[in-house]
Enzyme design. Structure first.
Site, PDB file in Angstrom:
ATOM      1  N   GLY A   1      50.204  29.715  28.497  1.00  0.00           N
ATOM      2  CA  GLY A   1      51.096  30.156  27.421  1.00  0.00           C
ATOM      3  C   GLY A   1      51.013  29.365  26.127  1.00  0.00           C
ATOM      4  O   GLY A   1      51.945  29.416  25.316  1.00  0.00           O
TER       5      GLY A   1
ATOM      6  N   HIS B   1      41.025  38.163  23.020  1.00  0.00           N
ATOM      7  CA  HIS B   1      39.992  37.863  24.014  1.00  0.00           C
ATOM      8  C   HIS B   1      39.192  36.651  23.527  1.00  0.00           C
ATOM      9  O   HIS B   1      38.807  36.603  22.350  1.00  0.00           O
ATOM     10  CB  HIS B   1      39.077  39.077  24.206  1.00  0.00           C
ATOM     11  CG  HIS B   1      38.126  38.883  25.343  1.00  0.00           C
ATOM     12  ND1 HIS B   1      38.520  39.015  26.657  1.00  0.00           N
ATOM     13  CD2 HIS B   1      36.829  38.515  25.368  1.00  0.00           C
ATOM     14  CE1 HIS B   1      37.496  38.753  27.449  1.00  0.00           C
ATOM     15  NE2 HIS B   1      36.454  38.448  26.690  1.00  0.00           N
TER      16      HIS B   1
HETATM   17  C1  GAR Z   1      43.363  32.530  25.826  1.00  0.00           C
HETATM   18  O1  GAR Z   1      42.195  31.837  25.498  1.00  0.00           O
HETATM   19  C2  GAR Z   1      43.134  34.022  25.736  1.00  0.00           C
HETATM   20  O2  GAR Z   1      42.202  34.369  24.765  1.00  0.00           O
HETATM   21  C3  GAR Z   1      42.623  34.333  27.106  1.00  0.00           C
HETATM   22  O3  GAR Z   1      43.391  33.547  27.977  1.00  0.00           O
HETATM   23  C4  GAR Z   1      43.706  32.321  27.311  1.00  0.00           C
HETATM   24  C5  GAR Z   1      45.168  32.035  27.539  1.00  0.00           C
HETATM   25  O4  GAR Z   1      45.477  30.743  27.121  1.00  0.00           O
HETATM   26  N1  GAR Z   1      42.724  35.735  27.409  1.00  0.00           N
HETATM   27  C6  GAR Z   1      41.857  36.377  28.168  1.00  0.00           C
HETATM   28  O5  GAR Z   1      40.905  35.843  28.697  1.00  0.00           O
HETATM   29  C7  GAR Z   1      42.124  37.861  28.344  1.00  0.00           C
HETATM   30  N2  GAR Z   1      40.983  38.526  28.880  1.00  0.00           N
HETATM   31  P1  GAR Z   1      46.997  30.321  26.913  1.00  0.00           P
HETATM   32  O6  GAR Z   1      47.747  30.786  28.163  1.00  0.00           O
HETATM   33  O7  GAR Z   1      46.985  28.836  26.803  1.00  0.00           O
HETATM   34  O8  GAR Z   1      47.510  31.003  25.681  1.00  0.00           O
END
Ligand code: GAR
Length: 193
Positions: free
Chosen positions: A13, A104
């Site tokens: 998050g 993404h």
């Molecule tokens: C982020 O890097 C986002 O781009 C990725 O998950 C991470 C979440 O990080 N999303 C995906 O891979 C969707 N396919 P966070 O929970 O620290 O924000």
């Protein structure tokens, strides 16, 4: 008129926290909920710091339409997927056309699709010795990572960049650009929606 937005996340998050920080001082945008499928997700504590209501839901809520019914009543201008890992169903896309966006951590169409999320993406980028990676912000349709692209930003990689360094470079782009793109899209969404 305050524009209501909601955020979906499955894990840590840090993007949700960054978006909450960005809009905290903006009276025209209100984050009215953070939704997660993971009762252990770090995003829960992060959202609570901002007094944003957190909703934890399960597969049944999500696939049987109960959650969609709840979200429709909230009337959000935008639904933002910030590290949310379940595929969005057609019912959601129909209910919120061009109102669901995802970030993404790669330059789509490269490194997209089922199983390509978070660290998996960075590992694949490293394994393929890519000289660049980046972020993609796109509208969501019923297929993973295939909706129309709103924004992309690249970052250069060096051969000796580790997976952790690649991830850090990508996160930096996410923090820098995602809130701004959300703000821009909110300008475009008509008030009566
Ligand atoms: C982020 O890097 C986002 O781009 C990725 O998950 C991470 C979440 O990080 N999303 C995906 O891979 C969707 N396919 P966070 O929970 O620290 O924000």
């Amino acid at each position: 008129m305050t524009k209501r937005i909601i955020l979906f996340a499955s894990g840590n998050g840090s993007n949700v926290e960054n978006i909450c920080n960005f809009f905290e001082q903006n009276p025209s945008v209100s984050i009215v909920g953070v939704f997660t499928n993971n009762p252990k997700a770090g995003v829960i504590e992060r959202a609570k710091q901002f007094n944003v209501e957190v909703h934890v839901f399960n597969k049944k809520d999500f696939t049987k339409g109960y959650l969609l019914e709840k979200v429709v009543k909230i009337k959000p201008k935008l639904i933002i997927l910030a590290g949310f890992l379940w595929r969005i169903g057609e019912d959601w896309v129909k209910a919120f056309p061009k109102q669901i966006i995802n970030i993404h951590p790669a330059l789509l169409p490269k490194y997209g699709g089922k199983g390509m999320y978070g660290e998996h993406v960075h590992h694949a980028v490293k394994a393929n010795k890519e000289s660049e990676t980046g972020i993609t912000i796109h509208y969501v349709n019923e297929n993973y990572d295939e909706g129309a692209i709103v924004f992309q930003k690249k970052v250069v990689l060096t051969e000796n960049n580790s997976v952790a360094q690649i991830a850090a470079k990508v996160h930096e782009l996410e923090y820098r650009y995602f809130p701004e793109i959300i703000a821009q899209l909110l300008e475009e969404v008509p008030n009566e929606v």
